[in-house]
Scaffold this motif. Sequence first.
Motif, short mmCIF file in Angstrom:
data_model
loop_
_atom_site.label_atom_id
_atom_site.label_comp_id
_atom_site.label_asym_id
_atom_site.label_seq_id
_atom_site.Cartn_x
_atom_site.Cartn_y
_atom_site.Cartn_z
N TRP A 349 0.81 -1.22 0.00
CA TRP A 349 0.00 0.00 0.00
C TRP A 349 0.84 1.27 0.00
N ILE A 374 -10.99 1.60 -3.27
CA ILE A 374 -10.10 2.73 -3.51
C ILE A 374 -10.76 3.70 -4.46
N VAL A 434 -4.06 5.44 0.95
CA VAL A 434 -4.79 5.76 -0.28
C VAL A 434 -6.24 6.03 0.08
N THR A 436 -10.14 5.81 0.25
CA THR A 436 -11.14 4.78 -0.03
C THR A 436 -12.52 5.35 0.24
#
Length: 437
Positions: A349, A374, A434, A436
Motif C-alpha cells: 500500500w 479505492i 490511499v 477509499t
Amino acid sequence: MEIETIGTASLGDRSYLVHDGEVALVVDPQRDLDRVEEVAGRLGVRITHVAETHVHNDYVTGGLALARRHDAHYLVAAAEEVAYERHPVRPGDALPVGALAVTAVATPGHTPHHLAYVVSADGRQAVFSGGSLLFGSVGRTDLVSPDRTLDLTHAQYHSARALAAGVAESATLHPTHGFGSFCSSGPASGARASTIGEQLRTNHALTDPDEQHFVTTLMAGLTAYPSYYSHMAPLNRLGPTAADVTVPEPLSATEVLARLDAGQWVVDLRNRVAFAAGHVRGAVSFEYGTSFATYLGWVVPWGEPVTLLGSERDVSAAIRDLSRIGIDRPSASFDLSIGEQVSYPMRGWDALASATSPVVLDVRRPEEFADRHIVGAVNIPLHELMGRLDEVPPGTVWVHCASGYRAGVAASLLQRAGREVVHLNADWSRVHGVPTT
C-alpha cells in the motif's frame, strides 16, 4: 453409530461415512475414492450403501464409482433423471444399513428433488442434510435455473423447518456444503459441528418467522458462483467414473514451450511471490492452495487443455483437486527454468500511495467492491477479466484483491495479454495511505 467426516477444504464440502462397526453408509462422496476407502479400511467396515443427497452442482461425484467398486446400493432420488442404474429413493423410504435405520426426507430447495437422510441407532439421530440445512444458513437456490429460484427459495424455507421439526433437538447435523463452498448462501456460521437444537436457535431459516422476508433476504444475497458449476450436474447425471490421480510423465521443455506458443494454458503452481520474481513468459499464476481449483475452474475456459508447472508434490495435489471438478489428466512439467524468464514488481500500500496517478484494478467481486474500495479504482472481478480485458485502462496496471491471491492470478493474465502490471500483494483489511470510499 459412529460418523467419520471426510472434508474437502478446496471445495468447502464434506463427505461422511457412518457405520455400526461392521457396515457403512457413505454420503455424498467426492470422486477421489481412495480417501473414503482408507477410512473404511482403517475401521474394518464394509461399504454397503452410498447415498447422494442431490445431483451436485459444485463437484463431480464419486458415488456411482464407489458403489460399483464395492457392490453397494447406490441411493439417488427416484425423481432424478440419470443415465445409470441406481436404487431409486423416495421421500419416506426407510432403509436398514446393518444396525442403522436410514430414512429419506424430502428437502427441495437447493435442488428440486433434494433429499436429506436421517440415520438412527442406539437412541441417537444424525441428519445428513446435503445442501438443505447448513450451519447457520441453507444451500443456495439459484443453481438450477433463474426461472425456478423464487419457488426453490420458498421450498428451501419450508424444507429446513420441516426437517428440523421431524427430529430430536439433540440430533447432530452433518451438511455437505457450508464450509466455504459457493453452494452456500446467507450467513453460514463457520462452525465445525452443530445440532438441530443449536440451529433452531441460530439459523435464519428457522428463526425468521416471516417467509417472505427470508426469501427476499436470501435472494438478495445470492452472488456469482464459479462458471464450471454449469458442467457438474450434467456430468453427474451421466455417471462419472472414479478419478485418475496418477501423475503423468512430465513433458519436455520443448513440449511446454510449444504449448505456450500455441496459446494454451500453462499454469504455474508456485507461491505468487516466487512467480512474480521470475517465470516463463506466457504462463499464468494459480498458486496451489485451498482456492486453487475453484479459481482455475472459474477462469480457464471449460474444456481447454491445461499444463501444470510445479514441484511433483504440488502437481500431484493439483491433479487430485482438478479431478473433483471434471478437469482430468492435465499435462505437467517439473522444470520451472524453461524458456524466456520474465517478472513483474510486487508492491504494498505504501508504494501505491506514493505513485502518481496510478491505474488501479480491483479484481474482487462486486459486493466486496461496493462495501469499500479505492477511490478511482476500476472493478472487474477476476472471473470476468478474460472477457473484459479491453475495459482495463491504458498504462501500468496496479492490481489488488483482498489478500493478494486473486490479484496474482489477474496480474499474470494481464501480463500474458501484453500489459505492464504491478501486483499489490497486500491485505485489504490493512489498506492505508490511499483514499477509499
